[in-house]
Design a protein around this motif. Structure first.
Motif, short mmCIF file in Angstrom:
data_model
loop_
_atom_site.label_atom_id
_atom_site.label_comp_id
_atom_site.label_asym_id
_atom_site.label_seq_id
_atom_site.Cartn_x
_atom_site.Cartn_y
_atom_site.Cartn_z
N MET A 77 0.85 -1.17 0.00
CA MET A 77 0.00 0.00 0.00
C MET A 77 0.90 1.24 0.00
O MET A 77 1.89 1.29 0.71
CB MET A 77 -0.89 -0.03 1.24
CG MET A 77 -1.76 1.17 1.36
SD MET A 77 -2.89 1.27 2.80
CE MET A 77 -3.03 -0.36 3.42
N LYS A 78 0.55 2.23 -0.81
CA LYS A 78 1.32 3.46 -0.90
C LYS A 78 0.44 4.65 -0.54
O LYS A 78 -0.79 4.60 -0.67
CB LYS A 78 1.89 3.66 -2.30
CG LYS A 78 3.00 2.68 -2.62
CD LYS A 78 3.75 3.11 -3.85
CE LYS A 78 4.90 2.14 -4.08
NZ LYS A 78 5.82 2.64 -5.07
N GLY A 79 1.09 5.72 -0.10
CA GLY A 79 0.38 6.94 0.25
C GLY A 79 1.30 8.13 0.14
O GLY A 79 2.47 7.99 -0.20
N ILE A 80 0.75 9.31 0.46
CA ILE A 80 1.51 10.55 0.44
C ILE A 80 1.34 11.22 1.80
O ILE A 80 0.21 11.36 2.29
CB ILE A 80 1.01 11.49 -0.67
CG1 ILE A 80 1.18 10.81 -2.04
CG2 ILE A 80 1.75 12.82 -0.64
CD1 ILE A 80 0.48 11.53 -3.17
N VAL A 81 2.45 11.63 2.40
CA VAL A 81 2.39 12.29 3.70
C VAL A 81 1.80 13.69 3.51
O VAL A 81 2.35 14.51 2.78
CB VAL A 81 3.78 12.36 4.35
CG1 VAL A 81 3.71 13.13 5.67
CG2 VAL A 81 4.33 10.96 4.58
N ASP A 82 0.67 13.93 4.16
CA ASP A 82 -0.01 15.21 4.06
C ASP A 82 0.52 16.19 5.10
O ASP A 82 0.83 17.34 4.78
CB ASP A 82 -1.51 15.01 4.25
CG ASP A 82 -2.29 16.30 4.10
OD1 ASP A 82 -2.23 16.89 3.01
OD2 ASP A 82 -2.95 16.71 5.07
N ARG A 83 0.63 15.72 6.36
CA ARG A 83 1.10 16.62 7.43
C ARG A 83 1.38 15.81 8.70
O ARG A 83 1.02 14.65 8.80
CB ARG A 83 0.06 17.70 7.72
CG ARG A 83 -1.26 17.17 8.25
CD ARG A 83 -2.31 18.28 8.35
NE ARG A 83 -3.59 17.78 8.80
CZ ARG A 83 -4.51 17.23 8.02
NH1 ARG A 83 -4.29 17.10 6.72
NH2 ARG A 83 -5.65 16.81 8.51
N PHE A 84 2.00 16.50 9.64
CA PHE A 84 2.26 15.94 10.96
C PHE A 84 1.39 16.68 11.95
O PHE A 84 1.31 17.92 11.91
CB PHE A 84 3.74 16.12 11.33
CG PHE A 84 4.67 15.25 10.53
CD1 PHE A 84 5.17 14.08 11.07
CD2 PHE A 84 5.02 15.58 9.24
CE1 PHE A 84 6.02 13.26 10.34
CE2 PHE A 84 5.88 14.79 8.49
CZ PHE A 84 6.37 13.61 9.04
N GLU A 85 0.73 15.95 12.85
CA GLU A 85 -0.14 16.54 13.87
C GLU A 85 0.14 15.84 15.20
O GLU A 85 -0.33 14.71 15.41
CB GLU A 85 -1.61 16.37 13.51
CG GLU A 85 -2.06 17.23 12.36
CD GLU A 85 -3.58 17.17 12.13
OE1 GLU A 85 -4.25 16.32 12.75
OE2 GLU A 85 -4.07 17.96 11.32
N GLY A 86 0.89 16.50 16.06
CA GLY A 86 1.20 15.91 17.36
C GLY A 86 1.91 14.58 17.22
O GLY A 86 2.97 14.50 16.62
#
Length: 70
Positions: free
Chosen positions: A1-10
């Motif tokens: 499974m692949k994805g794209i890192v959108d953001r970091f939250e805590g």
């Protein structure tokens, strides 16, 4: 499974997979992964796909260049 890192939250990393976002605990994401990286789930850890990230960056640059062409 692949994805794209959108953001970091805590303590979480938000990863977009197939158009939907998932909140993933930071401990399940390899160190060195940053916003915008293409990542792949390998043995329960989201790891940076270097080739995929470079390809995505090149595609974005090409699109931006075409938008800002004089």
């Amino acid at each position: 499974m692949k994805g794209i890192v959108d953001r970091f939250e805590g303590d979480y990393v938000v990863i977009e997979v197939n158009g939907e976002t998932q909140d993933v605990e930071k401990v399940k994401v390899a160190s060195g992964v940053t916003t915008g990286d293409v990542v792949e789930l390998i043995d329960g850890i989201w790891t940076k796909d270097v080739e995929g990230t470079e390809k995505r960056s090149a595609e974005i640059k090409k699109l931006m260049d075409s938008v800002w062409e004089d």
